[in-house]
Design an enzyme around this catalytic site. Structure first.
Site, short mmCIF file in Angstrom:
data_model
loop_
_atom_site.label_atom_id
_atom_site.label_comp_id
_atom_site.label_asym_id
_atom_site.label_seq_id
_atom_site.Cartn_x
_atom_site.Cartn_y
_atom_site.Cartn_z
N ARG A 155 0.81 -1.22 0.00
CA ARG A 155 0.00 0.00 0.00
C ARG A 155 0.84 1.26 0.00
O ARG A 155 0.39 2.32 -0.46
CB ARG A 155 -1.00 -0.05 1.16
CG ARG A 155 -2.04 -1.15 0.95
CD ARG A 155 -2.97 -1.31 2.13
NE ARG A 155 -2.32 -1.74 3.35
CZ ARG A 155 -2.15 -3.01 3.71
NH1 ARG A 155 -2.63 -3.98 2.95
NH2 ARG A 155 -1.53 -3.32 4.83
N GLU B 256 3.31 -7.13 13.67
CA GLU B 256 2.22 -7.26 14.65
C GLU B 256 1.61 -8.65 14.52
O GLU B 256 1.20 -9.25 15.49
CB GLU B 256 1.16 -6.18 14.38
CG GLU B 256 0.05 -6.12 15.40
CD GLU B 256 -1.09 -5.20 14.95
OE1 GLU B 256 -1.04 -4.65 13.84
OE2 GLU B 256 -2.04 -5.06 15.74
#
Ligand code: AMP
Length: 187
Positions: free
Chosen positions: A75, A112
């Site tokens: 992105r 994460e």
């Protein structure tokens, strides 16, 4: 999406933070249970908001402060290409492992939700070139740290780092100290 202007903050002020907040969707349990995925596709697909976000990135750093823009797969590519085009600069992809065809520098890090390796072509930058690095979300800071290290390893100088969205509870900004983070929305 959120409409509560009182809750929003970011490094470009509450107006920009609210703009970003209005185009982020929370997707629970993606890509695995317990993770709330922050989907910025509504921000990218709204032409007016996307342009405002790109213009704000350029305004914040100043078009003269960087020579080239680097985007982190995937992105970050969307933001980097738009900023590069708008300022007449080039764009360099920082890619996931195994995608770049020539000699690379590699950096592995914890995510994460998992582990990853980023790579950049060894000849991606001219020595001392000032590089603006862009990604969509700053979470634990592992991705950003690896991307910034790779730029320097390849001979670039970091001129700035921007994300539209920072997840402050994961302390990515602290992990990147003393580097400066420009987050347009901090949640
Ligand atoms: P981190 O390395 O933990 O800072 O993670 C940042 C990278 O993972 C960025 O490239 C993001 O696209 C992606 N990412 C991590 N957590 C999220 C999340 N909750 N929502 C959307 N993208 C995320």
């Amino acid at each position: 999406m959120t409409d509560n202007a009182a809750d929003v903050r970011g490094d470009s002020g509450p107006g920009v933070a609210q703009l970003v907040a209005s185009r982020v969707l929370d997707v629970p349990d993606f890509p695995k249970p317990g993770i709330v995925f922050k989907d910025l596709m509504p921000l990218f697909s709204d032409g007016d908001v996307f342009r405002q976000v790109i213009d704000e990135i350029i305004k914040h750093h100043g078009a003269d402060s960087f020579d080239v823009v680097a985007g982190v797969e995937a992105r970050g590519f969307i933001l980097a290409a738009a900023v590069a085009y708008a300022t007449g600069k080039g764009v360099v992809p920082i890619r996931k492992a195994g995608k770049l065809p020539r000699a690379v520098f590699s950096c592995s890090y914890a995510l994460e939700y998992g582990e990853a390796t980023l790579e950049v072509h060894q000849d991606a930058f001219i020595a001392g070139q000032r590089v603006l690095v862009l990604d969509d979300v700053l979470a634990t800071g592992g991705t950003a740290g690896a991307a910034l290290d790779l730029v320097e390893q390849a001979g670039g100088t970091i001129s700035g780092f921007t994300v539209p969205l920072e997840l402050s509870f994961l302390n990515g900004r602290d992990r990147l100290t003393p580097r400066t983070v420009h987050a347009m929305l901090t949640v």
